[in-house]
Design a protein around this motif. Structure first.
Motif, PDB file in Angstrom:
ATOM      1  N   UNK A   1      11.900 -36.816  23.183  1.00  0.00           N
ATOM      2  CA  UNK A   1      11.564 -37.885  23.731  1.00  0.00           C
ATOM      3  C   UNK A   1      10.117 -38.317  23.963  1.00  0.00           C
ATOM      4  N   UNK A   2       9.369 -37.206  24.054  1.00  0.00           N
ATOM      5  CA  UNK A   2       7.959 -37.675  24.231  1.00  0.00           C
ATOM      6  C   UNK A   2       7.278 -37.781  22.641  1.00  0.00           C
ATOM      7  N   UNK A   3       7.965 -37.532  21.836  1.00  0.00           N
ATOM      8  CA  UNK A   3       7.355 -37.588  20.459  1.00  0.00           C
ATOM      9  C   UNK A   3       7.839 -38.764  19.914  1.00  0.00           C
ATOM     10  N   UNK A   4       9.154 -39.418  20.380  1.00  0.00           N
ATOM     11  CA  UNK A   4       9.418 -40.678  19.622  1.00  0.00           C
ATOM     12  C   UNK A   4       9.137 -41.748  20.655  1.00  0.00           C
ATOM     13  N   UNK A   5       9.068 -41.632  21.889  1.00  0.00           N
ATOM     14  CA  UNK A   5       8.886 -42.801  22.776  1.00  0.00           C
ATOM     15  C   UNK A   5       7.814 -42.519  24.032  1.00  0.00           C
ATOM     16  N   UNK A   6       7.435 -43.193  24.538  1.00  0.00           N
ATOM     17  CA  UNK A   6       6.403 -42.917  25.653  1.00  0.00           C
ATOM     18  C   UNK A   6       7.056 -43.155  27.145  1.00  0.00           C
ATOM     19  N   UNK A   7       8.579 -43.459  26.891  1.00  0.00           N
ATOM     20  CA  UNK A   7       9.136 -43.708  28.440  1.00  0.00           C
ATOM     21  C   UNK A   7       9.497 -42.379  29.103  1.00  0.00           C
ATOM     22  N   UNK A   8       9.843 -42.422  30.266  1.00  0.00           N
ATOM     23  CA  UNK A   8       9.820 -41.414  31.374  1.00  0.00           C
ATOM     24  C   UNK A   8      10.942 -40.462  30.767  1.00  0.00           C
ATOM     25  N   UNK A   9      10.931 -39.289  30.846  1.00  0.00           N
ATOM     26  CA  UNK A   9      12.096 -38.121  30.806  1.00  0.00           C
ATOM     27  C   UNK A   9      12.900 -38.237  31.849  1.00  0.00           C
ATOM     28  N   UNK A  10      13.810 -38.663  31.992  1.00  0.00           N
ATOM     29  CA  UNK A  10      14.960 -38.621  33.209  1.00  0.00           C
ATOM     30  C   UNK A  10      16.013 -37.615  33.063  1.00  0.00           C
ATOM     31  N   UNK A  11      16.369 -37.289  34.317  1.00  0.00           N
ATOM     32  CA  UNK A  11      17.543 -36.072  34.292  1.00  0.00           C
ATOM     33  C   UNK A  11      18.546 -36.468  33.695  1.00  0.00           C
ATOM     34  N   UNK A  12      19.360 -35.529  33.266  1.00  0.00           N
ATOM     35  CA  UNK A  12      20.429 -35.882  32.349  1.00  0.00           C
ATOM     36  C   UNK A  12      21.736 -35.721  32.959  1.00  0.00           C
ATOM     37  N   UNK A  13      22.744 -36.905  33.061  1.00  0.00           N
ATOM     38  CA  UNK A  13      23.891 -36.762  33.678  1.00  0.00           C
ATOM     39  C   UNK A  13      25.033 -36.177  32.862  1.00  0.00           C
ATOM     40  N   UNK A  14      26.158 -35.929  33.523  1.00  0.00           N
ATOM     41  CA  UNK A  14      27.401 -35.343  32.642  1.00  0.00           C
ATOM     42  C   UNK A  14      27.721 -36.323  31.578  1.00  0.00           C
ATOM     43  N   UNK A  15      28.056 -35.770  30.338  1.00  0.00           N
ATOM     44  CA  UNK A  15      28.267 -36.461  29.412  1.00  0.00           C
ATOM     45  C   UNK A  15      29.576 -37.199  29.596  1.00  0.00           C
ATOM     46  N   UNK A  16      29.732 -38.641  29.595  1.00  0.00           N
ATOM     47  CA  UNK A  16      30.891 -39.317  29.771  1.00  0.00           C
ATOM     48  C   UNK A  16      31.694 -39.446  28.380  1.00  0.00           C
ATOM     49  N   UNK A  17      32.831 -39.453  28.521  1.00  0.00           N
ATOM     50  CA  UNK A  17      33.860 -39.609  27.501  1.00  0.00           C
ATOM     51  C   UNK A  17      34.442 -41.254  27.600  1.00  0.00           C
ATOM     52  N   UNK A  18      35.530 -41.410  26.722  1.00  0.00           N
ATOM     53  CA  UNK A  18      35.850 -42.823  26.629  1.00  0.00           C
ATOM     54  C   UNK A  18      36.775 -43.294  27.828  1.00  0.00           C
ATOM     55  N   UNK A  19      36.607 -44.622  28.265  1.00  0.00           N
ATOM     56  CA  UNK A  19      37.090 -44.966  29.686  1.00  0.00           C
ATOM     57  C   UNK A  19      38.368 -45.434  28.921  1.00  0.00           C
ATOM     58  N   UNK A  20      39.567 -44.950  29.673  1.00  0.00           N
ATOM     59  CA  UNK A  20      40.814 -45.361  29.458  1.00  0.00           C
ATOM     60  C   UNK A  20      41.335 -46.064  30.742  1.00  0.00           C
TER      61      UNK A  20
END
Length: 458
Positions: free
Chosen positions: A70-89
């Motif tokens: 993230x730091x190498x590609x953008x300058x935005x703040x690194x935020x905490x990571x939420x659980x990966x979400x699947x498809x909404x059914x």
């Protein structure tokens, strides 16, 4: 003037649309959810997923590799990571989505935040189910499904499985006798206990099983289903004659298992660990389901002679509860109250009844009798059942799990018609023939088409 006219022309349809939505939400929640609630809740979930997870404490610090990328590609703040979400059914009652938990998280963390997620996404309730290690499923329910009970159209059930009610998470509550062989059902007058019993009988009637009833209220609950019953006792004296026959049938089935497996005939039944389901289908006896309505009538005594008869009946019921499962004999015990005050053997019999269903009861002690020894936190939920919602109950088992359920409306006539249509399935059990109830013949002109079940409504 032109602007006012235009405003009135536009405001009329908008007000009508808002009024229609309010009416649908109050009287037809399923229609409201499909047309209005589902798009709104989906939009809320998609737009606020990351921030809601962070507010609920369900995010983790990003990995070192992610931070460097993230730091190498953008300058935005690194935020905490939420659980990966699947498809909404989407479903007819809510939403479903799966979450892959981040390292260090557990399903209990998500379950503890269920109430926060409910308010954040504007749904009626949120339930968390573990699918496999590291993956949980969120089941979002859009409205109160127990207010108007509609069972799912497609139900995947099998032999000795009866979809008898709907759970509060919009899933069917299935009474599975192979998994939970014996059950205790408690409920006060007009609580819906009889409705629950009707669904069980109507669900088992089309299956190849033998149905036996003990109804000491002169048979007013079980007599309408006499055409499908292999035996019916309507008085304690008849029950005292019927129970030894069932015990003898159980012992004969154990002898059959011994003969098939080469076990010595003098081997006690308690030492045989197999069951009738291990026998070849051609030799396997049909299962027997025993319904006992108002079990307290079997315990009440007035004389010393009645006390001796009571002790014998209780002993036989306990034997059936302890050993009946392996012989294909299952118990469904119903009553308004069931505790140690009924007499000797009551507590021991209750301990053998794995499943528990508690409808509205008259006092907290009755709820504790049903659920206190398996799920203490469910006692409060059982005591909170309102009289205006007949059929609402709390179901639990010895694993400690419990949930609110409600049975849909089913009249006596509808259940009796199902039994009459399945009367040809009554098995030929010579030992039970003396107890076979008399079935009155209806006049031809009195017969009519079966009525369609109606939903339970407040």
């Amino acid at each position: 003037m032109t602007d006012l006219t235009t405003l009135l022309e536009v405001g009329g349809p908008v007000a009508a649309l808002g009024g229609g939505a309010a009416y649908a939400r109050a009287n037809h929640p399923g229609v409201y959810w499909s047309t209005v609630g589902l798009p709104i809740s989906t939009a809320r979930l998609l737009s606020s997923y990351g921030s809601v997870m962070e507010a609920c404490g369900l995010t983790v610090a990003p990995s070192r590799l992610r931070m460097l990328a993230v730091k190498a590609t953008t300058r935005r703040e690194v935020r905490p990571v939420p659980p990966r979400r699947g498809i909404i059914r989407p479903t007819s009652t809510g939403l479903r989505l799966r979450l892959r938990l981040a390292p260090g998280q557990e399903p209990a963390d998500v379950a503890a935040s269920a109430e926060r997620l409910r308010h954040a996404w504007g749904v009626h309730a949120v339930y968390v189910t573990t699918i496999k290690p590291g993956v949980v499923e969120l089941r979002l329910v859009g409205f109160d499904v127990l207010r108007q009970v509609w069972m799912p159209r497609k139900l995947d059930t099998g032999f000795l499985q009866v979809p008898v009610a709907l759970r509060e998470d919009a899933m069917p509550f299935i009474r599975d006798y192979r998994t939970v062989p014996h059950q205790l059902t408690l409920g006060a007058t007009l609580s819906g206990k009889s409705m629950y019993l009707r669904h069980l009988i109507a669900g088992l009637a089309p299956q190849p099983v033998a149905l036996v009833g003990i109804d000491c209220k002169r048979g007013v609950e079980l007599a309408p289903f006499a055409s499908r019953l292999s035996a019916l006792a309507t008085e304690p004296e008849q029950a005292a004659e019927l129970l030894p026959v069932l015990v003898k049938e159980m012992e004969d089935r154990y002898d059959l298992i011994k003969a098939r497996q080469g076990i010595a005939r003098n081997t006690p039944a308690e030492e045989i660990t197999s069951d009738v389901w291990g026998l070849p289908e051609s030799e396997r006896p049909l299962p027997i389901v025993l319904f006992v309505d108002e079990v307290a009538e079997l315990f009440l005594v007035a004389t010393r002679k009645d006390e001796e008869r009571r002790d014998e009946m209780v002993t036989q019921l306990i034997r059936l509860a302890q050993l009946g499962r392996a012989a294909g004999i299952y118990l469904e015990v119903c009553g308004q109250r069931f505790g140690a005050e009924l007499g000797k053997g009551a507590t021991m019999l209750r301990a053998q009844l794995t499943g528990r269903v508690c409808h509205r009861v008259n006092d907290e002690a009755s709820a504790k009798m049903a659920l206190g020894d398996i799920a203490p936190e469910a006692v409060t939920a059982a005591c909170a059942i309102a009289p205006e919602r007949p059929g609402l109950a709390v179901a639990g088992d010895t694993s400690g799990g419990w949930s609110r359920i409600r049975t849909p409306y089913l009249s006596v006539g509808e259940a009796a018609e199902t039994c009459r249509e399945s009367a040809r399935l009554v098995p030929d059990l010579p030992a039970l023939k003396p107890f076979r109830p008399d079935v009155p013949v209806r006049p031809v002109e009195a017969r009519g088409p079966a009525l369609r079940p109606r939903p339970v409504a407040d």
